[in-house]
Design an enzyme around this catalytic site. Structure first.
Site, mmCIF file in Angstrom:
data_model
loop_
_atom_site.group_PDB
_atom_site.id
_atom_site.type_symbol
_atom_site.label_atom_id
_atom_site.label_comp_id
_atom_site.label_asym_id
_atom_site.label_seq_id
_atom_site.Cartn_x
_atom_site.Cartn_y
_atom_site.Cartn_z
ATOM 1 N N GLY A 14 -10.480 -5.745 3.629
ATOM 2 C CA GLY A 14 -10.210 -5.133 2.529
ATOM 3 C C GLY A 14 -9.716 -3.182 2.945
ATOM 4 O O GLY A 14 -10.378 -2.272 1.942
ATOM 5 N N SER A 15 -9.017 -2.799 4.227
ATOM 6 C CA SER A 15 -8.313 -1.763 4.333
ATOM 7 C C SER A 15 -7.126 -1.252 2.804
ATOM 8 O O SER A 15 -7.407 -0.333 2.845
ATOM 9 C CB SER A 15 -7.778 -1.800 5.323
ATOM 10 N N ASN A 16 -6.663 -2.003 2.853
ATOM 11 C CA ASN A 16 -5.921 -1.888 1.784
ATOM 12 C C ASN A 16 -6.685 -1.555 0.330
ATOM 13 O O ASN A 16 -6.538 -0.155 -0.558
ATOM 14 C CB ASN A 16 -4.880 -3.150 1.352
ATOM 15 N N MET A 93 -6.005 -13.825 -0.183
ATOM 16 C CA MET A 93 -5.383 -15.549 0.793
ATOM 17 C C MET A 93 -5.284 -16.679 -0.310
ATOM 18 O O MET A 93 -5.243 -17.690 0.055
ATOM 19 C CB MET A 93 -5.537 -15.723 1.424
ATOM 20 N N ARG A 94 -4.384 -16.523 -1.309
ATOM 21 C CA ARG A 94 -4.210 -17.519 -2.766
ATOM 22 C C ARG A 94 -3.248 -17.687 -3.513
ATOM 23 O O ARG A 94 -2.724 -16.068 -3.801
ATOM 24 C CB ARG A 94 -5.626 -17.513 -3.925
ATOM 25 N N ILE A 95 -2.580 -18.399 -3.715
ATOM 26 C CA ILE A 95 -1.098 -18.751 -4.177
ATOM 27 C C ILE A 95 -2.088 -18.865 -5.763
ATOM 28 O O ILE A 95 -1.781 -19.759 -6.211
ATOM 29 C CB ILE A 95 -0.075 -19.498 -3.987
ATOM 30 N N LEU A 96 -1.361 -17.658 -6.577
ATOM 31 C CA LEU A 96 -1.667 -17.576 -8.138
ATOM 32 C C LEU A 96 -1.491 -18.708 -8.757
ATOM 33 O O LEU A 96 0.162 -18.809 -9.255
ATOM 34 C CB LEU A 96 -2.003 -16.645 -8.952
ATOM 35 N N ASN A 110 1.162 -7.478 -5.601
ATOM 36 C CA ASN A 110 0.652 -7.557 -4.495
ATOM 37 C C ASN A 110 1.612 -7.218 -3.059
ATOM 38 O O ASN A 110 2.725 -6.188 -3.081
ATOM 39 C CB ASN A 110 0.827 -8.702 -3.814
ATOM 40 N N HIS A 112 2.566 -6.989 1.004
ATOM 41 C CA HIS A 112 2.930 -7.858 2.068
ATOM 42 C C HIS A 112 3.665 -6.754 3.109
ATOM 43 O O HIS A 112 4.474 -5.627 2.876
ATOM 44 C CB HIS A 112 3.990 -8.655 1.392
ATOM 45 N N SER A 139 6.344 -4.098 1.696
ATOM 46 C CA SER A 139 6.362 -4.852 0.688
ATOM 47 C C SER A 139 5.102 -4.464 -0.514
ATOM 48 O O SER A 139 4.561 -5.536 -0.487
ATOM 49 C CB SER A 139 6.908 -5.832 0.716
ATOM 50 N N ASP A 148 6.168 -14.829 -2.935
ATOM 51 C CA ASP A 148 6.135 -13.579 -1.650
ATOM 52 C C ASP A 148 7.683 -13.548 -2.701
ATOM 53 O O ASP A 148 8.765 -13.055 -1.796
ATOM 54 C CB ASP A 148 6.197 -13.305 -0.088
ATOM 55 N N GLU A 177 1.618 0.410 4.859
ATOM 56 C CA GLU A 177 0.927 -0.198 3.498
ATOM 57 C C GLU A 177 -0.631 0.603 2.805
ATOM 58 O O GLU A 177 -0.463 0.493 2.031
ATOM 59 C CB GLU A 177 0.130 -1.666 4.058
HETATM 60 C C1 GRF Z 1 -2.879 -6.721 4.803
HETATM 61 O O1 GRF Z 1 -1.629 -7.012 5.888
HETATM 62 C C2 GRF Z 1 -1.425 -6.924 3.083
HETATM 63 O O2 GRF Z 1 -0.350 -7.032 3.931
HETATM 64 C C3 GRF Z 1 -1.676 -8.263 3.645
HETATM 65 O O3 GRF Z 1 -3.207 -8.372 4.246
HETATM 66 C C4 GRF Z 1 -3.635 -8.177 5.765
HETATM 67 C C5 GRF Z 1 -5.094 -7.385 4.333
HETATM 68 O O4 GRF Z 1 -5.274 -6.382 5.377
HETATM 69 N N1 GRF Z 1 -1.304 -9.052 2.864
HETATM 70 P P1 GRF Z 1 -6.917 -6.228 4.502
HETATM 71 O O5 GRF Z 1 -7.591 -6.913 3.548
HETATM 72 O O6 GRF Z 1 -6.334 -4.546 3.386
HETATM 73 O O7 GRF Z 1 -6.850 -4.903 5.489
#
Ligand code: GRF
Length: 259
Positions: A14-16, A93-96, A110, A112, A139, A148, A177
């Site tokens: 969850g860093s994003n 990590m799921r495709i919707l 999303n 990526h 992106s 994607d 990101e």
């Molecule tokens: C990120 O690199 C994001 O681009 C990808 O999965 C990673 C998630 O990292 N989809 P975090 O959980 O947000 O740290």
């Protein structure tokens, strides 16, 4: 200005999510996270949400086994309670499926870790290095049922350096990101970017240069709306012309009649 209501969906650290939490904590940022939902009970991001006082929930995908529709129904019902404007996938990590995406039409984006359309899917950094790419990046894009593939909202780049490992490149991209996701949310919240019919529309080309956007999957200026306005104007001109002509005819006839 109205504050955009975000749900953030995660599967891991969850860093994003944290980058979005930090952006939303700024007084002028026009968005707020109203829910964080993880599909895994051990997702590290859940603690980040709790620390920030954001409702954090688990819809455990493993519980549904092969029942993708059931999982998505539960996920959708959970999100629906929060009246959200935008759903941000952040390491989810799921495709919707199309069904889920239609339920939340033009609301799912999303992030990526590659410069799409290059390196869709996993192991993006290793693949960028293997391919000899000189530039890598991330992106933010619309989510479609194909992984994607959706229109790109915004990208950020980093150089690939000699001696880079997938890990060192990942770290450099991740920094970008963390800037890119809040920036994309800001663009949407301020209507500089509009998501419509699974396309990205740049509403104000003067303030939002196309240069930020790559050629494939590029956003679309609102030609349709411009065309519509032109048609309305032409119709107005035609009606005015006919009305003017008819008025003159009536006046001439009246003059003849009186004479
Ligand atoms: C990120 O690199 C994001 O681009 C990808 O999965 C990673 C998630 O990292 N989809 P975090 O959980 O947000 O740290």
């Amino acid at each position: 200005m109205r504050s955009l209501r975000l749900a953030v969906l995660i599967s891991g650290r969850g860093s994003n999510l944290q980058a979005l939490i930090d952006a939303c904590a700024k007084p002028d940022f026009p968005a707020q996270i109203v829910a964080v939902i993880a599909n895994k009970p051990d997702a590290g991001g859940l603690a980040r949400a709790a620390d920030a006082g954001i409702p954090a929930m688990i819809v455990d995908s493993s519980f549904f086994k092969g029942d993708k529709a059931g999982f998505e129904r539960a996920l959708g019902d959970t999100i629906a309670q929060f009246d959200v404007d935008l759903i941000c996938l952040a390491g989810f990590m799921r495709i919707l499926s199309a069904d889920f995406l239609n339920r939340f039409k033009d609301k799912v984006i999303n992030i990526h870790p590659s410069l799409l359309p290059k390196h869709k899917g996993l192991d993006t950094h290793a693949r960028a290095i293997e391919a000899g790419d000189k530039v890598a990046g991330c992106s933010v894009h619309i989510v479609t049922p194909e992984m994607d593939e959706g229109d790109i909202i915004l990208q950020k780049t980093v150089p690939v350096l000699a001696g880079d490992t997938p890990q060192s490149l990942a770290e450099r991209v991740l920094e970008q990101e963390h800037a890119a996701y809040p920036e994309a949310v800001l663009q949407i919240a301020t209507n500089h970017v509009i998501l419509r019919d699974a396309r990205v529309i740049i509403a104000n080309s003067k303030e939002d240069p196309m240069s930020q956007h790559p050629t494939p999957n590029t956003p679309h200026h609102d030609h349709e709306a411009v065309g519509h306005a032109n048609n309305m104007w032409n119709t107005f001109v035609k009606i005015s012309t006919y009305a003017g002509g008819a008025t003159i005819l009536v006046l001439v006839l009246l003059a003849l009649f009186v004479a």
